[in-house]
Design a protein around this motif. Structure first.
Motif, PDB file in Angstrom:
ATOM      1  N   GLU A  73       2.987   0.322   5.816  1.00 30.49           N
ATOM      2  CA  GLU A  73       2.615   0.873   6.873  1.00 30.49           C
ATOM      3  C   GLU A  73       3.178   0.285   8.104  1.00 30.49           C
ATOM      4  OE1 GLU A  73      -0.037   2.773   7.796  1.00 30.49           O
ATOM      5  OE2 GLU A  73      -0.391   3.051   5.616  1.00 30.49           O
ATOM      6  N   ARG A  74       3.804   1.071   8.946  1.00 32.99           N
ATOM      7  CA  ARG A  74       4.664   1.001  10.328  1.00 32.99           C
ATOM      8  C   ARG A  74       3.917   0.554  11.328  1.00 32.99           C
ATOM      9  NH1 ARG A  74       9.014   5.688  10.871  1.00 32.99           N
ATOM     10  NH2 ARG A  74      10.363   5.219   9.106  1.00 32.99           N
ATOM     11  N   SER A  75       4.130  -0.704  12.035  1.00 34.49           N
ATOM     12  CA  SER A  75       3.738  -0.958  13.250  1.00 34.49           C
ATOM     13  C   SER A  75       4.313  -0.337  14.133  1.00 34.49           C
ATOM     14  CB  SER A  75       3.727  -2.542  13.315  1.00 34.49           C
ATOM     15  OG  SER A  75       5.029  -2.807  13.771  1.00 34.49           O
ATOM     16  N   ASP A  76       3.421   0.163  15.407  1.00 33.03           N
ATOM     17  CA  ASP A  76       3.771   0.784  16.443  1.00 33.03           C
ATOM     18  C   ASP A  76       4.381  -0.044  17.581  1.00 33.03           C
ATOM     19  OD1 ASP A  76       3.112   3.312  15.112  1.00 33.03           O
ATOM     20  OD2 ASP A  76       1.433   3.408  16.008  1.00 33.03           O
TER      21      ASP A  76
END
Length: 154
Positions: free
Chosen positions: A148-151
């Motif tokens: 998951e990418r962190s924003d």
């Protein structure tokens, strides 16, 4: 909420045109015409729900537990989604093919992902890994989950 597909828009437009001609021949207020147009949109959605449109299919049509993603590397740059789909479809039902492109040049990067039924994935890996395809030796394996990418940017 999903955006309407083209057939829904066409059906709604036809109802709107019918409403215009019907209500322009009689003395009707613009509010009555507007109500008829909005009702026509809902009728168009109801008519479109029963169609075989892929956008109208529910998520339960293809359970995600039965779909696996394969990484396909060393693809020929001239390969397209159709040829890759045909190649993998001999081993099972292919749900989607995504060939990755360079975001600046738009050229293919030589790898992609194939989503297919879980029952054919082992046979596809066994048959196509290290196999020759358009003068290239393919690398096929089950894709790893993308983290998951962190924003947040630091």
């Amino acid at each position: 909420m999903k955006s309407p597909n083209i057939s829904t828009i066409v059906i709604a437009a036809i109802f709107a045109i019918i409403a215009f001609f019907v209500f322009s021949s009689i003395t009707a207020t613009p509010v009555v015409i507007a109500v008829f147009v909005f009702v026509s949109i809902f009728v168009a959605l109801i008519v479109n729900i029963g169609s075989d449109n892929p956008q109208a299919s529910s998520p339960t049509d293809h359970p995600t537990a039965d779909i696996k993603t394969l990484y396909v590397g060393n693809l020929p740059y001239r390969a397209n989604e159709t040829t890759v789909r045909e190649l993998f479809s001999t081993y099972g039902s292919v749900e989607s093919v995504r060939l990755m492109k360079d975001k600046h040049t738009g050229k293919r990067r030589g790898f992609g992902f194939v989503e297919m039924s879980a029952d054919g994935i082992d046979k596809a890996i066994e048959s196509l890994n290290d196999a020759e395809f358009k003068e290239r030796t393919l690398k096929v394996r089950e894709a790893k989950e993308r983290p998951e990418r962190s924003d947040t940017s630091e």
